[in-house]
Scaffold this active site. Structure first.
Site, PDB file in Angstrom:
ATOM      1  N   ARG A  63       3.463  -9.994  10.672  1.00 38.93           N
ATOM      2  CA  ARG A  63       4.779  -9.338  10.640  1.00 38.93           C
ATOM      3  C   ARG A  63       5.846 -10.304  10.120  1.00 38.93           C
ATOM      4  O   ARG A  63       6.943  -9.885   9.738  1.00 38.93           O
ATOM      5  CB  ARG A  63       5.222  -8.869  12.044  1.00 38.93           C
ATOM      6  CG  ARG A  63       4.342  -7.861  12.757  1.00 38.93           C
ATOM      7  CD  ARG A  63       3.980  -6.668  11.917  1.00 38.93           C
ATOM      8  NE  ARG A  63       2.724  -6.874  11.233  1.00 38.93           N
ATOM      9  CZ  ARG A  63       2.320  -6.202  10.161  1.00 38.93           C
ATOM     10  NH1 ARG A  63       3.087  -5.280   9.629  1.00 38.93           N
ATOM     11  NH2 ARG A  63       1.152  -6.436   9.601  1.00 38.93           N
TER      12      ARG A  63
ATOM     13  N   GLU B 282      -3.536   4.678   6.586  1.00 39.90           N
ATOM     14  CA  GLU B 282      -3.998   4.022   7.837  1.00 39.90           C
ATOM     15  C   GLU B 282      -5.335   4.614   8.301  1.00 39.90           C
ATOM     16  O   GLU B 282      -5.506   4.975   9.470  1.00 39.90           O
ATOM     17  CB  GLU B 282      -2.940   4.176   8.947  1.00 39.90           C
ATOM     18  CG  GLU B 282      -1.562   3.694   8.582  1.00 39.90           C
ATOM     19  CD  GLU B 282      -1.430   2.173   8.539  1.00 39.90           C
ATOM     20  OE1 GLU B 282      -2.473   1.496   8.600  1.00 39.90           O
ATOM     21  OE2 GLU B 282      -0.297   1.683   8.425  1.00 39.90           O
TER      22      GLU B 282
ATOM     23  N   LYS C 282       0.820  -1.211   0.000  1.00 37.78           N
ATOM     24  CA  LYS C 282       0.000   0.000   0.000  1.00 37.78           C
ATOM     25  C   LYS C 282       0.859   1.269   0.000  1.00 37.78           C
ATOM     26  O   LYS C 282       0.480   2.270  -0.617  1.00 37.78           O
ATOM     27  CB  LYS C 282      -0.951   0.022   1.194  1.00 37.78           C
ATOM     28  CG  LYS C 282      -0.299   0.218   2.538  1.00 37.78           C
ATOM     29  CD  LYS C 282      -1.321   0.343   3.649  1.00 37.78           C
ATOM     30  CE  LYS C 282      -0.655   0.494   5.001  1.00 37.78           C
ATOM     31  NZ  LYS C 282       0.169   1.700   5.131  1.00 37.78           N
ATOM     32  N   THR C 283       2.009   1.241   0.668  1.00 40.98           N
ATOM     33  CA  THR C 283       2.879   2.427   0.691  1.00 40.98           C
ATOM     34  C   THR C 283       3.377   2.748  -0.716  1.00 40.98           C
ATOM     35  O   THR C 283       3.439   3.914  -1.115  1.00 40.98           O
ATOM     36  CB  THR C 283       4.077   2.192   1.633  1.00 40.98           C
ATOM     37  OG1 THR C 283       3.587   1.844   2.931  1.00 40.98           O
ATOM     38  CG2 THR C 283       4.914   3.451   1.754  1.00 40.98           C
TER      39      THR C 283
ATOM     40  N   GLN D 234      -6.456  -4.502  10.595  1.00 41.55           N
ATOM     41  CA  GLN D 234      -5.326  -4.006  11.374  1.00 41.55           C
ATOM     42  C   GLN D 234      -5.719  -2.787  12.207  1.00 41.55           C
ATOM     43  O   GLN D 234      -4.869  -1.972  12.570  1.00 41.55           O
ATOM     44  CB  GLN D 234      -4.148  -3.677  10.450  1.00 41.55           C
ATOM     45  CG  GLN D 234      -3.606  -4.896   9.713  1.00 41.55           C
ATOM     46  CD  GLN D 234      -2.353  -4.587   8.922  1.00 41.55           C
ATOM     47  OE1 GLN D 234      -1.320  -4.249   9.478  1.00 41.55           O
ATOM     48  NE2 GLN D 234      -2.442  -4.723   7.611  1.00 41.55           N
TER      49      GLN D 234
END
Length: 786
Positions: free
Chosen positions: A614, A226, A33-34, A256
């Site tokens: 993670r 976010e 997404k970044t 998340q």
């Protein structure tokens, strides 16, 4: 097509080149997404959209900085500097500085941090002559913060009878007066706190339509990262600014959303499509980070949540290893398992320490992990907080203990002489320091002989000083016979430390209590471990020497190749090849304080999802059957989250359903089953002391016949080769100088010599990275490896 766009897959490309209108990008963990946000901004600029007309909001300065650097590498640093990109607070502080005069503030207004707010609230409570034990300043500050984030101004507070009644029921009827005084004092000082940066922006955009129009026209294109973490105040600002052009792009993952405790509202992302017309929805579902086993396992857990957006995360990566589930008997065993597997993985796969992360639900859990890593000489770094032994409350306890050993330790004395408060002020301490220097004696000696010195203090203060001396000396007497756990438990209670920390009902206060509990747990574990070591007593001196090793490592400022330790909340947005999620037990994770409602439990499940995702290559889930709580071993049960994972993706090294049998009553008193399956009732004489046999002169003594317990048919006898207890072969002379052995706590070592006989047999062993230890073989759990 621009060259950089070729790096995107189809799912990523579509939202990147969609410029106009409202849109939501539902981005699964590890889906890039970044990269989409970064390339979208670069693409917009390449299409002629002015950088000044783009607003990008992130949740961390680090994220904003990294995105800006990536954009600069595509469009050039000059244009990238013109972007309005940063955190909500930093961007809105910039707007408020330009418009501050409209709200009556100077443009160079001060921004109060938490400590500034705490000091001001303490002063107000004192000025209003309120009971500081009822009006605890941290609780007051937390409540004021929640008011502001919910847009409850002072005026709105006094117009809301329910709020006033709630505070009255909580024995804080003057809450509104404190809130009013706090806001007035901040305004008078030309200061805003962090929450004001959002509240005052909302006030500015609501009260001044011309200001709202100005920024609507400036920020024609808005991007929010976010989005699931936005609170109500942030949501309203974004709605207001985007209302005119509605060119808004929000990116997030409902799975998340883990910050409800600080005001985040998951409904902001769930209801986004209802807030705007003709919303375009994009889904990033391909995970580039993790193996198939990790992705599928995470999916199987989060699927149990009822409140969620539709998406199916998948990956084209290899299957990878199954998720390892490991059960330990205690939390200390858990720490040793984590440390030993990290050590083995490093050796077997040529890995760096930085390839590993250990995630836990609460900071207090780091203690047993840190101890185990230090024993294996594995460097680590605590993220988002101090190392366990560097935390304030731990240093307070250790300072008392240091004084017991060495009353000349002035730093320890100055730390605790008036903590908990006992009416010994700084002026008195200054006088004692001057006198100590003059007489060339320690402060403690000056206090002890206060009547023989020229220190001018009133009789009340003198008595308080002598009481403190007596307190420390009483601890010194107890130290002659008690082990470190018994002593520390007594010190924390009798000194008033427990009572002082118990007063603070805030999350920080609860954490401090958990940390003290964990310190005591560690001491109990230390005492048990010292029983293995010949000539060791589990004393305070031995413990402080052990802790000194910890603090030496903690003071190492090099943040190079180290294992990462952090809470799961801090791990969000990070990734590591190998991830350990520890403490997976009911009432710990999920937390006992987060199981009152379905929404709370679902947030805990999202937190577990974040932890699991993670991991890139391998994930380990560990739990203990028992943990020390205030020095007592309390039974635990495995977390429901382990059992919610599809077993196809698990490597269960120890069965989840198998429970440790630790009956409180002897089975004999109810009878038992003999080898033929018949119930046997034992004669009452078995509960009496055995009668000692008498022997006539010359008669040979024979050992009394031992009772052989019947072996249940459904159990197999454990062979000595697989037993985890002390190896009985060691007593047969099979252990000799030169043997290589493995120990749970100390690792691998070489036997230097054997001495003594029978139950007193000792082995002197040199352990790698630990040094020489002398172990009693009847207690030592050694494995001969060469």
């Amino acid at each position: 097509m621009e060259k950089y766009l070729s790096q995107l897959n189809d799912a990523q490309l579509q939202p990147t080149i969609q410029i106009e209108g409202p849109m939501i990008v539902i981005a699964g963990a590890g889906s890039g997404k970044t990269r989409v946000l970064t390339y979208r901004i670069a693409y917009m600029m390449s299409k002629g959209i002015d950088a000044f007309n783009i607003l990008a909001l992130t949740f961390t300065n680090k994220a904003a900085r990294e995105m800006k650097e990536r954009i600069a590498s595509i469009v050039g640093s000059t244009e990238a500097k013109n972007l309005w990109m940063g955190t909500f607070h930093s961007v809105f502080a910039r707007i408020l500085r330009s418009e501050a005069d409209k709200l009556g503030y100077p443009s160079n207004f001060t921004i109060y941090d938490t400590q500034d707010s705490d000091r001001l609230i303490r002063d107000i409570i004192k000025e209003l002559q309120l009971d500081k034990d009822v009006y605890k300043y941290k609780q007051i500050r937390s409540r004021i913060s929640s008011y502001k984030n919910s847009l409850i101004t002072v005026r709105a507070y006094f117009q809301n009878p329910e709020l006033i009644e709630a505070d009255t029921m909580a024995r804080r009827p003057r809450m509104g007066d404190i809130y009013k005084a706090y806001v007035e004092r901040c305004f008078k000082a030309g200061a805003m706190d962090f929450d004001d940066l959002l509240l005052k922006t909302n006030e500015l955009l609501t009260r001044y339509p011309e200001v709202l129009a100005k920024y609507q026209n400036r920020f024609k294109y808005i991007l929010v990262d976010e989005y699931q973490d936005t609170n109500h105040s942030q949501y309203l600002i974004v709605r207001a600014l985007s209302d005119k052009f509605q060119n808004i792009c929000v990116v997030g993952d409902d799975a998340q959303s883990i910050y409800a405790f600080r005001g985040a509202n998951i409904n902001n992302i769930l209801n986004f499509q209802k807030d705007y017309d003709d919303v375009k929805v994009f889904r990033l579902e391909q995970n580039y980070r993790s193996t198939k086993n990790i992705v599928n396992a995470a999916n199987s857990v989060i699927d149990k949540n009822q409140t969620k957006l539709d998406k199916v995360v998948w990956t084209a990566n290899d299957d990878g290893g199954k998720i390892v589930v490991h059960r330990s008997l205690t939390d200390a065993d858990e720490g040793r398992y984590v440390a030993s597997t990290i050590f083995d993985n490093k050796m077997n796969h040529q890995l760096q320490n930085s390839d590993f992360a250990i995630l836990y639900r609460t900071n207090a859990q780091s203690r047993s992990i840190e101890d185990a890593l230090r024993k294996r000489d594995i460097p680590y770094r605590i993220y988002g907080g101090l190392s366990f032994y560097q935390r304030k409350e731990i240093k307070d306890v250790l300072s008392y203990l240091r004084l017991i050993i060495n009353p000349k330790d002035e730093e320890a004395l100055k730390r605790v002489i008036n903590f908990p408060p006992r009416g010994i002020g700084q002026t008195t301490i200054d006088k004692l320091m001057v006198a100590a220097n003059g007489y060339n004696r320690s402060i403690f000696e000056v206090m002890k002989n206060i009547d023989k010195t020229n220190v001018k203090v009133n009789s009340g203060t003198k008595n308080k000083l002598l009481d403190f001396v007596t307190l420390i000396e009483s601890y010194q007497v107890m130290n002659q016979t008690a082990d470190v756990f018994e002593l520390a438990e007594h010190v924390t209670k009798s000194s008033g430390l427990i009572k002082e920390f118990n007063k603070d009902g805030t999350p920080e206060g609860v954490t401090r209590m958990e940390n003290i509990e964990e310190l005591l747990n560690g001491m109990q574990d230390f005492v048990e471990g010292q029983k293995e070591i010949a000539d060791a007593t589990g004393s305070l001196t031995e413990f402080l020497e052990d802790v000194a090793l910890a603090t030496d490592m903690d003071n190492d400022k090099d943040d190079g190749d180290k294992v990462a330790l952090m809470t799961i909340h801090l791990a969000k947005g990070l990734e590591f090849p190998y991830v350990y999620i520890v403490g997976l037990e009911e009432d710990l994770f999920p937390s006992a304080m987060s199981m009152n409602t379905r929404s709370e439990l679902e947030e805990e499940r999202r937190l577990f999802y974040v932890a699991l995702t993670r991991a890139e290559k391998q994930a380990y889930l560990t739990y203990a059957l028992s943990r020390y709580r205030w020095g007592k071993l309390v039974d635990s049960e495995p977390s429901r989250f382990i059992q919610e994972i599809d077993e196809a993706y698990l490597d269960i090294q120890t069965p989840i359903e198998e429970q440790r049998i630790n009956p409180m009553l002897s089975a004999d008193i109810f009878g038992d089953v003999d080898s033929n399956g018949h119930k046997t009732v034992y004669n009452k004489v078995r509960f009496k002391p055995a009668k000692q046999p008498t022997f006539k002169k010359g008669q040979t003594k024979q050992a009394p016949e031992k009772y052989q317990a019947p072996t249940p048919k459904n159990l197999k006898r454990v062979s000595s080769a697989t037993s985890s207890a002390a190896n009985t072969n060691l007593f047969d002379g099979n252990l000799a100088a030169g043997n290589m052995v493995k120990h749970e706590r100390f690792g691998t070592g070489e036997v230097l010599k054997i001495e003594g006989t029978g139950a007193d047999t000792k082995a002197e062993i040199k352990f790698t990275g630990v040094g020489v230890k002398k172990l009693l073989l009847r207690f030592a759990k050694l494995e001969v490896i060469g």
